[in-house]
Scaffold this active site. Structure first.
Site, PDB file in Angstrom:
ATOM      1  N   TRP B 323      37.231 -78.537  22.191  1.00  0.00           N
ATOM      2  CA  TRP B 323      35.966 -79.287  22.088  1.00  0.00           C
ATOM      3  C   TRP B 323      35.758 -79.794  20.651  1.00  0.00           C
ATOM      4  CZ3 TRP B 323      31.665 -78.619  19.017  1.00  0.00           C
ATOM      5  CH2 TRP B 323      30.526 -79.351  19.360  1.00  0.00           C
ATOM      6  N   HIS B 324      36.211 -78.979  19.679  1.00  0.00           N
ATOM      7  CA  HIS B 324      35.984 -79.344  18.281  1.00  0.00           C
ATOM      8  C   HIS B 324      36.820 -80.532  17.821  1.00  0.00           C
ATOM      9  CE1 HIS B 324      33.977 -75.457  18.213  1.00  0.00           C
ATOM     10  NE2 HIS B 324      33.338 -75.897  17.155  1.00  0.00           N
ATOM     11  N   GLY B 325      37.966 -80.742  18.441  1.00  0.00           N
ATOM     12  CA  GLY B 325      38.754 -81.888  18.007  1.00  0.00           C
ATOM     13  C   GLY B 325      40.074 -81.968  18.721  1.00  0.00           C
ATOM     14  N   PHE B 467      32.925 -84.168  15.650  1.00  0.00           N
ATOM     15  CA  PHE B 467      33.163 -83.521  16.947  1.00  0.00           C
ATOM     16  C   PHE B 467      32.298 -84.173  18.003  1.00  0.00           C
ATOM     17  CE2 PHE B 467      33.692 -79.801  13.897  1.00  0.00           C
ATOM     18  CZ  PHE B 467      34.969 -80.204  13.587  1.00  0.00           C
TER      19      PHE B 467
END
Lengths: 312, 467
Positions: B323-325, B467
């Site tokens: 989800w963060h990247g 993000f």
């Protein structure tokens, strides 16, 4: 709502008081600091009296050793390069401050692509070095007005020291000027020398306002009968064709000598002279200054600079 | 528009004044919606269409779920909402990464299959608003929240400007009802909001961005630094990311509070955690609870066999990392946390009551593990992360120490540590929340002066915007 207005008014009054008291304290700190840049700017703004001044960014600061130039040419020299001063706007401000109390005979301006290229991150970002001196010189202030920061600095005295407060304060505790040579402070051998020789990453997009300021810089020198010299010291990158074309054209138009050691490829076979791709360390600086001082002397002799001066 | 820009400092008071001046709730909400889109469109106007699409899709899907009597129909609407939203997210955030990874994999297998790449800019906050909108769809499907029939109110819930681009990721059950009540001007709430904003700005400008100058100098030039610098930068980065993200969250919460809204807390002194499990109860709370409610529990949570429970935990954290990247570094970061949580669960640390020296030891180990994981989070590539870890253990020499930067970091960190200790251990010292009016106001003025003098005021972006 009334309570909120009282609160906001009280905070504004407190802010004003803190700002003015803090600003006065920071001025004192700035004027007594021995960090890397503050003493140099202070000296250039208030007291410098040398006949030749080298100006520019960290490349000027790290590459020109006054004692070597002085020994070769025979006139007093000061290294006025300021780390991070980045482009022509900063040099123009500095020149105005110098001229407010002293007229040097020669100025060697270390130029680079930033002096005429459009910069995505903003060309005025690095002017804050000179913010403590706002209000002392109208021409210098005009650059802040153009940058849109003049009123911010006028309103908040603390904000003038934003980028420098910690460095200035640290400069009260540690003397970063020891071992200096008229503005030049040697840096030691780096951990690693640059290991790959790349091409200069040069994208041409000329900033017309910067070009205007280069011309203003030249006019100011001419107005005060100062011999202006453009230099590009060695870079450990292969220069792009015509990288300094704009500057060379301006130099040609105005009869300014242009010493381009980057395009000439000086020291591309000596990575051990470099701290990184664009800075020499002390050993490289000593060797380079000797070369430059010799070339400058040849030029001054060829144009009869000292004879003309004697006649005057 | 960035919270740390001059534009926002002009935008926000104007919005507040107009907001409280509008008498009717309906028009207030429409005005806030317009302001929120204006806020978002300041970055790249065309991408507001994505926000609108996500809003429209989840709005229609929720109406569909509500109107369907049968479970199959409801599920079809929910699936449509999930697929459409996640497809947009995938296209803008993960496609290039997936295509590149697949090409590399096929290349290893001896198949040359060049995949087309899109040069699309990642829309700011897409992961945040997509998850918030999806949470609403799922809540309606589960019957946990009533469907919102007023499109403008729902659109405001998705795009409410304080938390639009970097959270906290709000729940429909918490935030939507607040838009249905006319918020009154409340002096205490306004001042509390302002104090939260000031502390948020302090964390961002005086701590995070100062730390960032050192961390960037090292992490962006690994070849120029030794293991000592790697270690110091890796010890400083946790405070940079904390200051950056907690700072943003506080400004968001404070901004909303000024207007009378309450957003959920997103951070609770995470570096005081004595276990990594506890760390996730304190770090990015809105996201970790989102993943718990919408990924971990639907997978079966811990109401399944032990092995499946560990698997669920690991999957949840790998997805959280992704989800963060779109980079393997984030996936490894998530996986590392997942593995540590599984180990803690296995050893019974997750529920252990710790105190005294044992607690201190656990805290120390937890901090070291979190720092180790952050190396993967910050490094550009896995090989960079490997180089940093190797350097720390094999080349530990005197680090690069720029005096001024280190002093500024130390000063800000000391202030933050004092405040965090005060809150964590309930010290009886009151500044921002003093009962004396003068002290509370002096705190605000002093904090602004500190930021003016020592903050990094170049308008840098917040890390979590990517993000």
């Amino acid at each position: 709502m009334k309570r909120l207005i009282y609160s906001i008014l009280f905070i504004i009054i407190l802010l004003f008081a803190f700002d003015r008291i803090g600003g006065a304290v920071m001025w004192w700190v700035n004027q007594h600091s021995n960090d890397v840049s503050a003493p140099k700017i202070r000296y250039l703004v208030n007291t410098c009296d040398q006949e030749l001044i080298t100006m520019g960014t960290s490349r000027s600061n790290l590459h020109y050793i006054p004692s070597i130039i002085c020994d070769t040419i025979g006139i007093s020299v000061y290294n006025g390069g300021i780390d991070g001063s980045d482009n022509i706007y900063a040099h123009y401000i500095m020149l105005n401050h110098i001229l407010s109390h002293h007229i040097p005979r020669i100025i060697c301006l270390e130029v680079m692509a930033n002096d005429f290229l459009y910069q995505e991150k903003g060309s005025f970002n690095t002017l804050s070095f000179f913010a403590p001196y706002i209000g002392l010189n109208a021409r210098a202030d005009s650059v802040f007005r153009e940058a849109g920061t003049y009123w911010r600095y006028k309103i908040s005295h603390l904000y003038r020291y934003n980028a420098k407060a910690v460095s200035n304060t640290a400069g009260l505790l540690v003397n970063r000027q020891s071992g200096g040579d008229n503005g030049y402070i040697p840096i030691s051998q780096p951990l690693h020398f640059p290991d790959t020789l790349k091409n200069s990453d040069f994208v041409f997009s000329c900033d017309s306002n910067k070009v205007k300021y280069i011309r203003k810089f030249i006019s100011l020198c001419r107005e005060h009968n100062i011999l202006l010299v453009f230099t590009v010291s060695p870079v450990y990158l292969i220069a792009s064709p015509n990288e300094y074309g704009v500057l060379k054209q301006i130099a040609d138009e105005n009869g300014i000598p242009f010493f381009d050691y980057h395009s000439a490829g000086l020291y591309l076979d000596h990575p051990e002279y470099f701290k990184d791709n664009v800075h020499l360390w002390d050993k490289g600086a000593r060797l380079f200054t000797s070369v430059f001082a010799h070339d400058l002397k040849m030029y001054l002799d060829s144009v009869g600079f000292f004879e003309k001066e004697q006649v005057k | 528009m960035l919270f740390n820009s001059l534009n926002f400092l002009l935008f926000f008071p104007v919005v507040c004044i107009i907001y409280f001046a509008i008498p009717a709730l309906k028009w207030r909400n429409i005005f806030l919606l317009a302001a929120s889109y204006w806020f978002y469109m300041n970055w790249k106007p065309a991408y507001a269409l994505l926000l609108l699409t996500s809003t429209a899709v989840t709005y229609v899907a929720a109406l569909g779920i509500d109107r369907c009597a049968g479970r199959r129909g409801k599920r079809a609407w929910l699936t449509a909402s999930l697929v459409l939203n996640l497809a947009i997210l995938f296209l803008f955030k993960y496609y290039n990464f997936a295509a590149e990874s697949l090409s590399l994999l096929l290349e290893h297998l001896g198949i040359a299959l060049p995949m087309p790449e899109f040069g699309l800019l990642l829309p700011v906050g897409i992961s945040f608003y997509t998850f918030q909108a999806l949470g609403y769809s799922i809540d309606v499907y589960r019957g946990q929240t009533a469907v919102e029939k007023n499109f403008f109110t729902y659109a405001l819930f998705v795009s409410f400007f304080p938390q639009l681009v970097a959270g906290p990721i709000e729940r429909s059950t918490h935030l939507l009802p607040q838009f249905k009540v006319k918020q009154r001007f409340d002096y205490d709430a306004v001042m509390a909001g302002i104090r939260l904003m000031i502390w948020g700005y302090f964390l961002k400008l005086a701590l995070a961005d100062r730390c960032g100058t050192y961390v960037d100098a090292v992490y962006n030039n690994l070849t120029q630094h030794n293991g000592g610098s790697y270690l110091l930068a890796s010890l400083i980065f946790p405070f940079q990311i904390y200051g950056d993200f907690a700072g943003y969250s506080l400004v968001a919460i404070g901004t909303a509070r000024v207007m009378g809204f309450r957003l959920m807390d997103n951070f609770r002194r995470p570096y005081f955690a004595a276990t990594v499990t506890d760390f996730w109860h304190r770090w990015h709370i809105s996201l970790s609870t989102w993943f718990k409610d919408y990924v971990y529990i639907p997978l079966g949570g811990n109401r399944v066999g032990k092995a499946r429970g560990y698997f669920n935990l690991l999957v949840t954290f790998i997805v959280s990392g992704a989800w963060h990247g779109a980079n393997w570094t984030f996936i490894v970061w998530g996986a590392l946390h997942g593995i540590i949580l599984c180990i803690e669960k296995f050893l019974g640390f997750a529920k252990a009551q710790l105190s005294g020296a044992r607690k201190f030891f656990h805290w120390f180990v937890t901090f070291c593990l979190v720092v180790l994981a952050w190396i993967f989070f910050r490094a550009e590539t896995l090989s960079d992360a490997g180089r940093i870890i190797k350097g720390i253990f094999t080349n530990l020499e005197m680090p690069y120490l720029p005096l001024a930067d280190c002093m500024a970091i130390f000063m800000a960190l000391s202030i933050v540590l004092f405040k965090e200790c005060k809150d964590e251990f309930h010290w009886n010292i009151h500044l921002s929340d003093s009962r004396y009016w003068v002290v509370r106001h002096t705190y605000i003025a002093a904090a602004i002066c500190y930021i003016l003098l020592f903050g990094v005021l170049n308008g840098d972006q917040f890390i979590y915007f990517q993000f």
